[in-house]
Design a protein around this motif. Structure first.
Motif, PDB file in Angstrom:
ATOM      1  N   ASP A   1       0.185  -1.903   9.206  1.00  0.00           N
ATOM      2  CA  ASP A   1      -0.540  -2.830   8.955  1.00  0.00           C
ATOM      3  C   ASP A   1      -0.195  -4.815   9.202  1.00  0.00           C
TER       4      ASP A   1
ATOM      5  N   SER B   1       0.975  -1.250  -0.364  1.00  0.00           N
ATOM      6  CA  SER B   1      -0.325  -0.475  -0.002  1.00  0.00           C
ATOM      7  C   SER B   1       0.735   1.177   0.261  1.00  0.00           C
TER       8      SER B   1
ATOM      9  N   GLN C   1      -6.946  -0.468  17.756  1.00  0.00           N
ATOM     10  CA  GLN C   1      -7.683   1.046  17.624  1.00  0.00           C
ATOM     11  C   GLN C   1      -8.429   1.774  18.815  1.00  0.00           C
TER      12      GLN C   1
ATOM     13  N   ASN D   1     -14.616  -5.357   7.669  1.00  0.00           N
ATOM     14  CA  ASN D   1     -15.382  -4.498   7.489  1.00  0.00           C
ATOM     15  C   ASN D   1     -14.609  -2.709   8.015  1.00  0.00           C
ATOM     16  N   LYS D   2     -13.490  -2.697   9.180  1.00  0.00           N
ATOM     17  CA  LYS D   2     -13.274  -2.333   9.807  1.00  0.00           C
ATOM     18  C   LYS D   2     -11.683  -1.682   9.274  1.00  0.00           C
ATOM     19  N   LYS D   3     -11.356  -0.576   9.991  1.00  0.00           N
ATOM     20  CA  LYS D   3     -10.339  -0.025   9.191  1.00  0.00           C
ATOM     21  C   LYS D   3      -9.565   0.918   9.795  1.00  0.00           C
TER      22      LYS D   3
ATOM     23  N   SER E   1      -2.937   4.982   3.297  1.00  0.00           N
ATOM     24  CA  SER E   1      -3.738   4.033   3.115  1.00  0.00           C
ATOM     25  C   SER E   1      -4.600   3.473   4.460  1.00  0.00           C
ATOM     26  N   ASP E   2      -5.891   2.386   4.681  1.00  0.00           N
ATOM     27  CA  ASP E   2      -5.655   1.982   5.464  1.00  0.00           C
ATOM     28  C   ASP E   2      -5.597   0.300   5.654  1.00  0.00           C
ATOM     29  N   TYR E   3      -5.316   0.392   7.066  1.00  0.00           N
ATOM     30  CA  TYR E   3      -5.097  -1.361   8.048  1.00  0.00           C
ATOM     31  C   TYR E   3      -6.661  -1.831   7.455  1.00  0.00           C
ATOM     32  N   VAL E   4      -6.917  -2.661   7.477  1.00  0.00           N
ATOM     33  CA  VAL E   4      -7.841  -3.960   6.769  1.00  0.00           C
ATOM     34  C   VAL E   4      -8.665  -4.980   7.361  1.00  0.00           C
TER      35      VAL E   4
END
Ligand code: AHR
Length: 511
Positions: free
Chosen positions: A440, A19, A284, A414-416, A408-411
């Motif tokens: 990530d 990413s 989180q 459905n959570k990021k 970019s997101d760490y996915v």
């Protein structure tokens, strides 16, 4: 050719191989100094933090100086620890400092009611702690007993450790073998007054604080006592609002904030054999520190726009279930790459908020919660968190370089979460440091950093990474995780490109 590489890059990103993130460093010199005190530690009379951790007594076979482990002192000096908070925590509001002075054989034993109900023989007391701080070259941060103590008791403690002239308390100090005062500046007025420190309501604590602070005389000859109010539990914004409204800013050095990275207080999950989902939830909670600081600071700004009062995050870190087979009241947990990621991301947050966050204390230094050191009798190991704190110490007292980041997101499902975090500073020698954390768990990140206007020519760095997120340093394999030379950064003109493996921390040095 350029187009070809662009297409390949887009393909790699789309297929999920890596990413991308981009960072722009501000080219104008910042004004904010990153206080070295953000890199502070915490030593409570809890489990094996003091006894067996810092202190083994002067008759121990483990090499020591006045009872303090020499291996621990040498390790902590490498971290350049700026301050050490003591004696708690919850223990502080049960602690009567006069129990811990004078000949050891005459000191009374008490019960450590908060932590395991064990007998505390007070063999490690005020002199032992403050002399240890001198050995470590660190500033003591004393937490006063407000919950079960008295105003007089705390006023006496201040006089005992700080007064140079002739007084009842300085006389007592001299009788106990110490002529010169230690001149302690950092003082906590109670701990977690909303909970273990007395279950107070914020308005009541604000008044109580005013009373205690009034009698804590500044004996330091202008050095200034830095009094810190017991602060909010995580997102209790009403606590901060009430304190800021009711305590005049000239009576207040700082307001504390405690926030632990925890999955769920009822089910904290294992320290080592955690799942990726548990890792995600821990991160989180760790990244929530950013929005917590933003919201507490917004309240402080209303009452103190000139930012005279510091936000003091004097307890932070990961909190899991204790290691199997250990005393639940001792909070002993192992420390994995997950902890390295909490430390890297959290310290970036503190650096970036260093206009208001002036002190922070990782909980706790040895053998408790997110420790930097673990001991087993004569053995000692350094945890992944230790290595992150050591790599990041280049930021201590350096000038913050503000930055903007696009990541970019760490996915997971459905959570990021934002995958990359960073902070940057310029030290007194003109060297620029950038610290980066890629949380990530699966994807490499290619980070492109715009350094226009900073006139940087060379880059070198170090990395902390491992094969598995759950990897740890153990007493059998103490160096499994340690920093390595990093060659994954290249500087072309004003663009610095950094390739970061999954769950890694990188610190770059640029000249
Ligand atoms: O760090 C362990 C405990 O957590 C401290 O004693 C207390 O202040 C907090 O609740």
């Amino acid at each position: 050719m350029k187009r070809f590489f662009l297409v390949i890059t887009i393909l790699l990103v789309k297929t999920g191989v890596f990413s991308q993130a981009s960072i722009t460093l501000s080219s104008t010199a910042g004004k904010t100094k990153i206080s070295r005190h953000i890199y502070g530690h915490f030593a409570e009379h809890l489990g094996r933090c003091i006894y067996g951790g810092f202190y083994v007594g002067d008759t121990s076979k483990i090499p020591n100086t006045a009872g303090v482990r020499n291996d621990v002192v040498a390790a902590l000096k490498k971290l350049k620890i700026p301050n050490l908070r003591w004696p708690g925590g919850c223990f502080a509001d049960t602690y009567h400092w006069k129990d811990g002075i004078g000949p050891r054989e005459k000191r009374p034993s008490i019960v450590n009611t908060w932590w395991g109900g064990v007998t505390e023989n007070n063999s490690f007391g005020t002199h032992d702690f403050l002399n240890m701080c001198e050995l470590l070259g660190t500033e003591p941060y004393l937490a006063g007993n407000v919950g079960s103590g008295t105003v007089q008791e705390l006023a006496d403690w201040v006089q005992y450790v700080n007064f140079e002239g002739e007084s009842p308390m300085s006389k007592l100090r001299r009788e106990n073998g110490r002529d010169k005062p230690w001149k302690v500046k950092l003082w906590g007025v109670g701990n977690e007054a909303w909970g273990c420190g007395g279950n107070m309501q914020p308005a009541y604590y604000a008044d109580t604080y005013r009373k205690y602070a009034t009698f804590m005389t500044d004996w330091t000859n202008g050095g200034g006592l830095f009094r810190i109010a017991s602060g909010a539990n995580s997102a209790d914004y009403n606590w901060t609002e009430t304190l800021m409204k009711n305590i005049p800013t000239n009576m207040l050095g700082g307001i504390a904030l405690h926030h632990y990275s925890v999955i769920n207080w009822a089910q904290k999950g294992p320290d080592v054999d955690f799942t990726e989902d548990q890792y995600f939830t821990t991160m989180q909670s760790a990244l929530f520190m950013d929005s917590l600081i933003i919201k507490h600071v917004a309240i402080m700004d209303k009452y103190d726009p000139r930012k005279r009062v510091a936000l003091v995050v004097d307890e932070w870190g990961g909190w899991y279930e204790v290691q199997k087979g250990t005393n639940p009241g001792f909070l002993y947990q192992q420390n994995s790459m997950r902890d390295a990621m909490i430390a890297g991301a959290t310290l970036n947050i503190f650096n970036n908020h260093s206009d208001r966050v002036k002190i922070a204390n990782l909980a706790q230094a040895i053998n408790v919660l997110q420790a930097v050191i673990l001991t087993d009798k004569e053995k000692m190991i350094l945890t992944p968190t230790f290595h992150v704190m050591e790599m990041y110490n280049v930021h201590q007292d350096a000038t913050l370089i503000p930055l903007t980041i696009n990541t970019s997101d760490y996915v997971v499902g459905n959570k990021k979460l934002p995958a990359v975090s960073a902070s940057a500073s310029k030290d007194s020698l003109g060297i620029t440091h950038i610290s980066l954390a890629n949380i990530d768990a699966r994807k490499e990140q290619q980070v492109s950093i715009n350094t226009s206007g900073l006139n940087l020519k060379t880059v070198s760095g170090r990395i902390l990474s491992s094969q598995k997120l759950q990897d740890i340093n153990s007493f059998e394999n103490p160096d499994k995780i340690r920093p390595a030379i990093y060659n994954g950064a290249s500087l072309k003109g004003n663009t610095l490109t950094v390739k970061m493996p999954p769950f890694s921390v990188v610190v770059l040095e640029l000249k």
